[in-house]
Every structure is written in C-alpha cells, then in structure tokens.
Design a protein around this motif. Structure first.
Motif, PDB file in Angstrom:
ATOM      1  N   TRP A  14      -3.076   6.826   3.703  1.00 19.64           N
ATOM      2  CA  TRP A  14      -2.881   6.554   2.281  1.00 19.64           C
ATOM      3  C   TRP A  14      -2.568   5.073   2.112  1.00 19.64           C
ATOM      4  CZ3 TRP A  14      -3.328  10.461  -1.282  1.00 19.64           C
ATOM      5  CH2 TRP A  14      -3.298  11.761  -0.787  1.00 19.64           C
ATOM      6  N   ARG A  15      -2.825   4.557   0.937  1.00 19.14           N
ATOM      7  CA  ARG A  15      -2.429   3.201   0.593  1.00 19.14           C
ATOM      8  C   ARG A  15      -1.668   3.287  -0.720  1.00 19.14           C
ATOM      9  NH1 ARG A  15      -6.276  -2.087  -0.176  1.00 19.14           N
ATOM     10  NH2 ARG A  15      -4.588  -3.551  -0.569  1.00 19.14           N
ATOM     11  N   TRP A  52       3.869   3.746   9.425  1.00 19.44           N
ATOM     12  CA  TRP A  52       3.674   2.954   8.226  1.00 19.44           C
ATOM     13  C   TRP A  52       3.524   1.479   8.578  1.00 19.44           C
ATOM     14  CZ3 TRP A  52       7.401  -0.766   7.133  1.00 19.44           C
ATOM     15  CH2 TRP A  52       8.569  -0.688   7.887  1.00 19.44           C
ATOM     16  N   ALA A  53       3.038   0.729   7.610  1.00 18.22           N
ATOM     17  CA  ALA A  53       2.953  -0.725   7.704  1.00 18.22           C
ATOM     18  C   ALA A  53       3.250  -1.267   6.311  1.00 18.22           C
ATOM     19  CB  ALA A  53       1.566  -1.172   8.152  1.00 18.22           C
ATOM     20  N   LEU A  54       3.811  -2.438   6.235  1.00 20.59           N
ATOM     21  CA  LEU A  54       4.153  -3.053   4.957  1.00 20.59           C
ATOM     22  C   LEU A  54       3.522  -4.438   4.897  1.00 20.59           C
ATOM     23  CD1 LEU A  54       5.911  -2.985   2.335  1.00 20.59           C
ATOM     24  CD2 LEU A  54       7.703  -4.076   3.690  1.00 20.59           C
ATOM     25  N   HIS A  55       2.818  -4.703   3.815  1.00 17.56           N
ATOM     26  CA  HIS A  55       2.193  -6.009   3.606  1.00 17.56           C
ATOM     27  C   HIS A  55       2.659  -6.547   2.258  1.00 17.56           C
ATOM     28  CE1 HIS A  55      -0.648  -5.203   6.886  1.00 17.56           C
ATOM     29  NE2 HIS A  55      -0.637  -3.971   6.418  1.00 17.56           N
TER      30      HIS A  55
END
Length: 79
Positions: A14-15, A52-55
C-alpha cells in the motif's frame, strides 16, 4: 479497498500519501510520531511486524503543477 484476488487477511503493498503544510520542525515532530505509530517498540529484534518505509519530500522539489494539486487537495480536505 482491496486488490482482485487478494483476501483481506493477505498482506499486500500500500502507499499512504499525506500532504501537509508545516514548518521543518513540525515535519520532524510529525514524522517522529508516525515512526512511533508504525513501530511502537523502537528497540525490538528483527524487522517490524508491519514492514514499512517513510519518505519525506520537500514541496519545493515538486513541479508547480504538483504543488498546486496538493494545495488544492489540502484545501478541499480542510473545507
């Protein structure tokens, strides 16, 4: 919202996009809170239970059209 063929119990990519109007220090505080929400145990062994990743992207690096679109989206969301 699901992808065809995937049940609610199956993990999928998901985004989540959240445009905000904030100062740099407010963005730092907000991202800290998001990290704590996604990974409440910051010292756990191994990967997070929910990968997860955070940008974070400075709006000034976006095209003028994208900046306008996001400003309009924020205005619509906030009435």
């Amino acid at each position: 919202m699901t992808t065809a063929g995937l049940g609610d119990g199956q993990a999928q990519l998901w985004r989540i996009t959240i445009p905000v109007i904030a100062s740099a220090s407010e963005v730092d505080a907000l991202t800290d809170r998001l990290v704590e929400t996604l990974c409440p145990d910051g010292v756990h062994d191994g990967p997070c239970l929910t990968p997860w990743a955070l940008h974070v992207t400075d709006g000034n690096s976006l095209s003028s059209a994208e900046q306008r679109r996001l400003w309009e989206e924020i205005a619509e969301t906030n009435g």
